[in-house]
Design a protein around this motif. Structure first.
Motif, PDB file in Angstrom:
ATOM      1  N   MET A   1       0.832  -1.197   0.000  1.00 30.50           N
ATOM      2  CA  MET A   1       0.000   0.000   0.000  1.00 30.50           C
ATOM      3  C   MET A   1       0.876   1.260   0.000  1.00 30.50           C
ATOM      4  SD  MET A   1      -3.277  -0.633  -0.110  1.00 30.50           S
ATOM      5  CE  MET A   1      -4.452  -1.963   0.152  1.00 30.50           C
ATOM      6  N   SER A   2       0.256   2.393  -0.328  1.00 30.49           N
ATOM      7  CA  SER A   2       1.016   3.633  -0.456  1.00 30.49           C
ATOM      8  C   SER A   2       1.059   4.440   0.832  1.00 30.49           C
ATOM      9  CB  SER A   2       0.384   4.489  -1.563  1.00 30.49           C
ATOM     10  OG  SER A   2      -0.977   4.775  -1.257  1.00 30.49           O
ATOM     11  N   GLU A   3       0.407   3.961   1.884  1.00 31.91           N
ATOM     12  CA  GLU A   3       0.352   4.659   3.169  1.00 31.91           C
ATOM     13  C   GLU A   3      -0.199   6.073   3.014  1.00 31.91           C
ATOM     14  OE1 GLU A   3       4.077   4.240   5.378  1.00 31.91           O
ATOM     15  OE2 GLU A   3       3.178   2.455   6.262  1.00 31.91           O
ATOM     16  N   ARG A   4      -1.325   6.174   2.312  1.00 35.66           N
ATOM     17  CA  ARG A   4      -1.963   7.470   2.094  1.00 35.66           C
ATOM     18  C   ARG A   4      -2.514   8.073   3.386  1.00 35.66           C
ATOM     19  NH1 ARG A   4      -6.004   6.232  -2.761  1.00 35.66           N
ATOM     20  NH2 ARG A   4      -5.897   4.125  -1.879  1.00 35.66           N
ATOM     21  N   LEU A   5      -2.700   7.246   4.416  1.00 41.07           N
ATOM     22  CA  LEU A   5      -3.223   7.735   5.690  1.00 41.07           C
ATOM     23  C   LEU A   5      -2.187   7.586   6.800  1.00 41.07           C
ATOM     24  CD1 LEU A   5      -6.839   6.246   5.503  1.00 41.07           C
ATOM     25  CD2 LEU A   5      -6.025   8.473   4.697  1.00 41.07           C
ATOM     26  N   ARG A   6      -0.948   7.639   6.429  1.00 42.08           N
ATOM     27  CA  ARG A   6       0.136   7.469   7.392  1.00 42.08           C
ATOM     28  C   ARG A   6       0.016   8.483   8.531  1.00 42.08           C
ATOM     29  NH1 ARG A   6       5.276   5.217   7.389  1.00 42.08           N
ATOM     30  NH2 ARG A   6       6.799   6.246   8.717  1.00 42.08           N
ATOM     31  N   ASP A   7       0.090   7.969   9.759  1.00 42.28           N
ATOM     32  CA  ASP A   7       0.048   8.776  10.981  1.00 42.28           C
ATOM     33  C   ASP A   7      -1.304   9.446  11.232  1.00 42.28           C
ATOM     34  OD1 ASP A   7       2.702   8.123  11.561  1.00 42.28           O
ATOM     35  OD2 ASP A   7       3.455   9.810  10.386  1.00 42.28           O
ATOM     36  N   LYS A   8      -2.342   9.080  10.478  1.00 39.84           N
ATOM     37  CA  LYS A   8      -3.680   9.584  10.743  1.00 39.84           C
ATOM     38  C   LYS A   8      -4.373   8.685  11.771  1.00 39.84           C
ATOM     39  CE  LYS A   8      -3.670  12.877   7.586  1.00 39.84           C
ATOM     40  NZ  LYS A   8      -3.729  14.320   7.962  1.00 39.84           N
ATOM     41  N   THR A   9      -5.347   9.255  12.471  1.00 41.89           N
ATOM     42  CA  THR A   9      -6.141   8.486  13.417  1.00 41.89           C
ATOM     43  C   THR A   9      -7.596   8.495  12.949  1.00 41.89           C
ATOM     44  OG1 THR A   9      -6.579  10.422  14.814  1.00 41.89           O
ATOM     45  CG2 THR A   9      -4.618   9.089  15.331  1.00 41.89           C
ATOM     46  N   ALA A  10      -8.316   7.397  13.214  1.00 41.14           N
ATOM     47  CA  ALA A  10      -9.676   7.286  12.698  1.00 41.14           C
ATOM     48  C   ALA A  10     -10.575   6.543  13.674  1.00 41.14           C
ATOM     49  CB  ALA A  10      -9.678   6.575  11.352  1.00 41.14           C
ATOM     50  N   ALA A  29      -4.296  -0.500   6.577  1.00 42.18           N
ATOM     51  CA  ALA A  29      -3.339  -0.877   5.533  1.00 42.18           C
ATOM     52  C   ALA A  29      -2.672   0.340   4.919  1.00 42.18           C
ATOM     53  CB  ALA A  29      -4.041  -1.693   4.445  1.00 42.18           C
ATOM     54  N   GLU A  30      -3.353   1.491   5.005  1.00 41.68           N
ATOM     55  CA  GLU A  30      -2.794   2.738   4.481  1.00 41.68           C
ATOM     56  C   GLU A  30      -2.078   3.547   5.557  1.00 41.68           C
ATOM     57  OE1 GLU A  30      -2.508   3.707   1.496  1.00 41.68           O
ATOM     58  OE2 GLU A  30      -3.888   2.460   0.352  1.00 41.68           O
ATOM     59  N   GLY A  31      -1.877   2.966   6.740  1.00 42.49           N
ATOM     60  CA  GLY A  31      -1.047   3.598   7.753  1.00 42.49           C
ATOM     61  C   GLY A  31      -1.770   4.258   8.903  1.00 42.49           C
ATOM     62  N   ALA A  32      -3.111   4.222   8.922  1.00 41.03           N
ATOM     63  CA  ALA A  32      -3.862   4.886   9.989  1.00 41.03           C
ATOM     64  C   ALA A  32      -3.930   4.024  11.243  1.00 41.03           C
ATOM     65  CB  ALA A  32      -5.275   5.206   9.515  1.00 41.03           C
ATOM     66  N   HIS A  33      -4.079   4.690  12.373  1.00 39.44           N
ATOM     67  CA  HIS A  33      -4.398   4.026  13.645  1.00 39.44           C
ATOM     68  C   HIS A  33      -5.901   4.147  13.827  1.00 39.44           C
ATOM     69  CE1 HIS A  33      -3.816   3.872  18.326  1.00 39.44           C
ATOM     70  NE2 HIS A  33      -4.534   2.873  17.863  1.00 39.44           N
ATOM     71  N   VAL A  34      -6.591   3.006  13.920  1.00 39.36           N
ATOM     72  CA  VAL A  34      -8.045   2.970  13.843  1.00 39.36           C
ATOM     73  C   VAL A  34      -8.667   2.481  15.142  1.00 39.36           C
ATOM     74  CG1 VAL A  34      -9.956   1.691  12.782  1.00 39.36           C
ATOM     75  CG2 VAL A  34      -8.212   2.749  11.341  1.00 39.36           C
ATOM     76  N   ILE A  35      -9.784   3.102  15.508  1.00 36.62           N
ATOM     77  CA  ILE A  35     -10.642   2.579  16.559  1.00 36.62           C
ATOM     78  C   ILE A  35     -11.779   1.817  15.888  1.00 36.62           C
ATOM     79  CG2 ILE A  35     -12.303   3.125  18.382  1.00 36.62           C
ATOM     80  CD1 ILE A  35      -9.408   3.458  19.227  1.00 36.62           C
ATOM     81  N   VAL A  36     -11.821   0.521  16.141  1.00 37.14           N
ATOM     82  CA  VAL A  36     -12.943  -0.326  15.724  1.00 37.14           C
ATOM     83  C   VAL A  36     -13.982  -0.254  16.830  1.00 37.14           C
ATOM     84  CG1 VAL A  36     -13.662  -2.695  15.243  1.00 37.14           C
ATOM     85  CG2 VAL A  36     -11.458  -1.853  14.377  1.00 37.14           C
ATOM     86  N   SER A  37     -15.220   0.078  16.494  1.00 36.87           N
ATOM     87  CA  SER A  37     -16.244   0.201  17.529  1.00 36.87           C
ATOM     88  C   SER A  37     -17.515  -0.524  17.118  1.00 36.87           C
ATOM     89  CB  SER A  37     -16.548   1.675  17.832  1.00 36.87           C
ATOM     90  OG  SER A  37     -17.223   2.284  16.751  1.00 36.87           O
ATOM     91  N   GLY A  38     -18.232  -0.958  18.123  1.00 39.72           N
ATOM     92  CA  GLY A  38     -19.486  -1.662  17.903  1.00 39.72           C
ATOM     93  C   GLY A  38     -19.980  -2.266  19.195  1.00 39.72           C
ATOM     94  N   ARG A  39     -21.110  -2.956  19.120  1.00 34.34           N
ATOM     95  CA  ARG A  39     -21.699  -3.536  20.325  1.00 34.34           C
ATOM     96  C   ARG A  39     -21.132  -4.900  20.671  1.00 34.34           C
ATOM     97  NH1 ARG A  39     -27.916  -2.888  18.675  1.00 34.34           N
ATOM     98  NH2 ARG A  39     -26.958  -3.504  16.712  1.00 34.34           N
ATOM     99  N   ASN A  40     -20.624  -5.621  19.675  1.00 36.44           N
ATOM    100  CA  ASN A  40     -20.187  -6.992  19.890  1.00 36.44           C
ATOM    101  C   ASN A  40     -18.682  -7.042  20.151  1.00 36.44           C
ATOM    102  OD1 ASN A  40     -19.290  -9.769  19.287  1.00 36.44           O
ATOM    103  ND2 ASN A  40     -21.418 -10.093  18.691  1.00 36.44           N
ATOM    104  N   LYS A  41     -18.319  -7.272  21.405  1.00 36.12           N
ATOM    105  CA  LYS A  41     -16.908  -7.264  21.789  1.00 36.12           C
ATOM    106  C   LYS A  41     -16.137  -8.387  21.112  1.00 36.12           C
ATOM    107  CE  LYS A  41     -13.863  -7.488  25.834  1.00 36.12           C
ATOM    108  NZ  LYS A  41     -13.800  -7.606  27.314  1.00 36.12           N
ATOM    109  N   GLU A  42     -16.721  -9.559  21.021  1.00 29.15           N
ATOM    110  CA  GLU A  42     -16.013 -10.701  20.422  1.00 29.15           C
ATOM    111  C   GLU A  42     -15.681 -10.429  18.962  1.00 29.15           C
ATOM    112  OE1 GLU A  42     -16.632 -15.524  19.666  1.00 29.15           O
ATOM    113  OE2 GLU A  42     -18.140 -14.368  20.775  1.00 29.15           O
ATOM    114  N   ARG A  43     -16.651  -9.934  18.208  1.00 32.70           N
ATOM    115  CA  ARG A  43     -16.396  -9.632  16.798  1.00 32.70           C
ATOM    116  C   ARG A  43     -15.396  -8.496  16.655  1.00 32.70           C
ATOM    117  NH1 ARG A  43     -22.216  -9.425  13.855  1.00 32.70           N
ATOM    118  NH2 ARG A  43     -22.006  -7.309  14.657  1.00 32.70           N
ATOM    119  N   GLY A  44     -15.522  -7.477  17.514  1.00 29.90           N
ATOM    120  CA  GLY A  44     -14.602  -6.350  17.440  1.00 29.90           C
ATOM    121  C   GLY A  44     -13.172  -6.758  17.715  1.00 29.90           C
ATOM    122  N   GLU A  45     -12.973  -7.567  18.717  1.00 34.47           N
ATOM    123  CA  GLU A  45     -11.625  -8.014  19.043  1.00 34.47           C
ATOM    124  C   GLU A  45     -11.070  -8.920  17.954  1.00 34.47           C
ATOM    125  OE1 GLU A  45     -11.977  -9.619  22.977  1.00 34.47           O
ATOM    126  OE2 GLU A  45     -11.732  -7.636  23.921  1.00 34.47           O
TER     127      GLU A  45
END
Length: 256
Positions: A1-10, A29-45
């Protein structure tokens, strides 16, 4: 990937499956640090574990975005803390789709769908966008739907919420764009995760007949559009709804 979102947070709501998961995976994959959120902890993890196994950065935060301002503000605060103090990109993806007829829709169902699909992203954006602007800018991406502009039976309640989100996209672009926060939306067509071998055809496949694509889309198609809207390549894009729908709303194909 080209890291188009390098050092971004989402922060991506409803990202434990399907479109939201695909966006989370594409952002990391493009370099961002992401928060995955939702109601289902098992699926999120599980989503987070897969991202980390591929070398990406992600954390899971449980959230039940029921439409209350408190729930939206709480997620914004926890996400900002987990991301080191700032949110550069917000994706309002979480939604529910009960589909009773208009006459069969009771008040509880109405309030549930509007609470999750409209009130929750409204108050989450209210909690995120001003801080994002004060921190130098960012990008907000809302999820609309093709049925916001092309009526289908049993779609009145859901489609009206997505029409609201597309309208809010333009209003927020006017409100926050001058402060450095770009607001846009993606309008997916029928998008389904890959079916297991031998599975019965999904009813949504019928809805994509007579389109240039001729078939349902994959979650990755929406994720590619989200990466573009979140990155610098879309720096001149404000208040736009990007149709990623296989041509469903704009094109008719007539068989010979």
């Amino acid at each position: 990937m080209s890291e188009r979102l390098r050092d971004k947070t989402a922060l991506i709501t409803g990202s434990t499956s399907n479109i939201g998961q695909a966006i989370a995976e594409a952002f990391t994959a493009e370099g961002a640090h992401v928060i995955v959120s939702g109601r289902n902890k098992e699926r999120g993890e599980h989503v987070v574990a897969g991202i980390r196994a591929d070398g990406g950065r992600a954390d899971f935060l449980s959230a039940d975005l029921d439409g209350s301002p408190a729930a939206s503000r709480d997620l914004a605060e926890r996400a900002r803390e987990a991301l080191g103090g700032r949110i550069d990109i917000l994706v309002n993806n979480a939604g529910v789709y009960p589909s009773p007829s208009t006459a069969a829709t009771d008040e509880d169902t109405f309030d549930l769908v509007y609470g999750v699909n409209v009130k929750a992203p409204f108050f989450l954006t209210a909690a995120v966008a001003p801080v994002m602007a004060d921190s130098g800018g960012g990008a907000i991406i809302n999820l609309g739907s093709w049925i916001a502009r092309l009526g289908v039976p049993l779609g009145s309640l859901y489609s009206s919420t997505k029409g609201a989100m597309e309208t809010l996209t333009r209003a927020w672009a006017s409100e926050f764009g001058p402060r450095g926060v770009r607001v846009n939306a993606i309008s997916p067509g029928v998008v389904l995760p890959p079916s297991p071998p031998g599975a019965e055809p999904h009813p949504g496949q019928l809805m994509m007949r007579g389109t240039p694509a001729g078939e349902v889309g994959a979650p990755s198609a929406i994720a590619h559009a989200a990466v573009w809207l979140a990155g610098d390549e879309a720096a001149f894009v404000h208040g736009t709804v990007v149709d990623v729908d296989g041509g469903r709303t704009g094109v008719a194909v007539v068989a010979a």
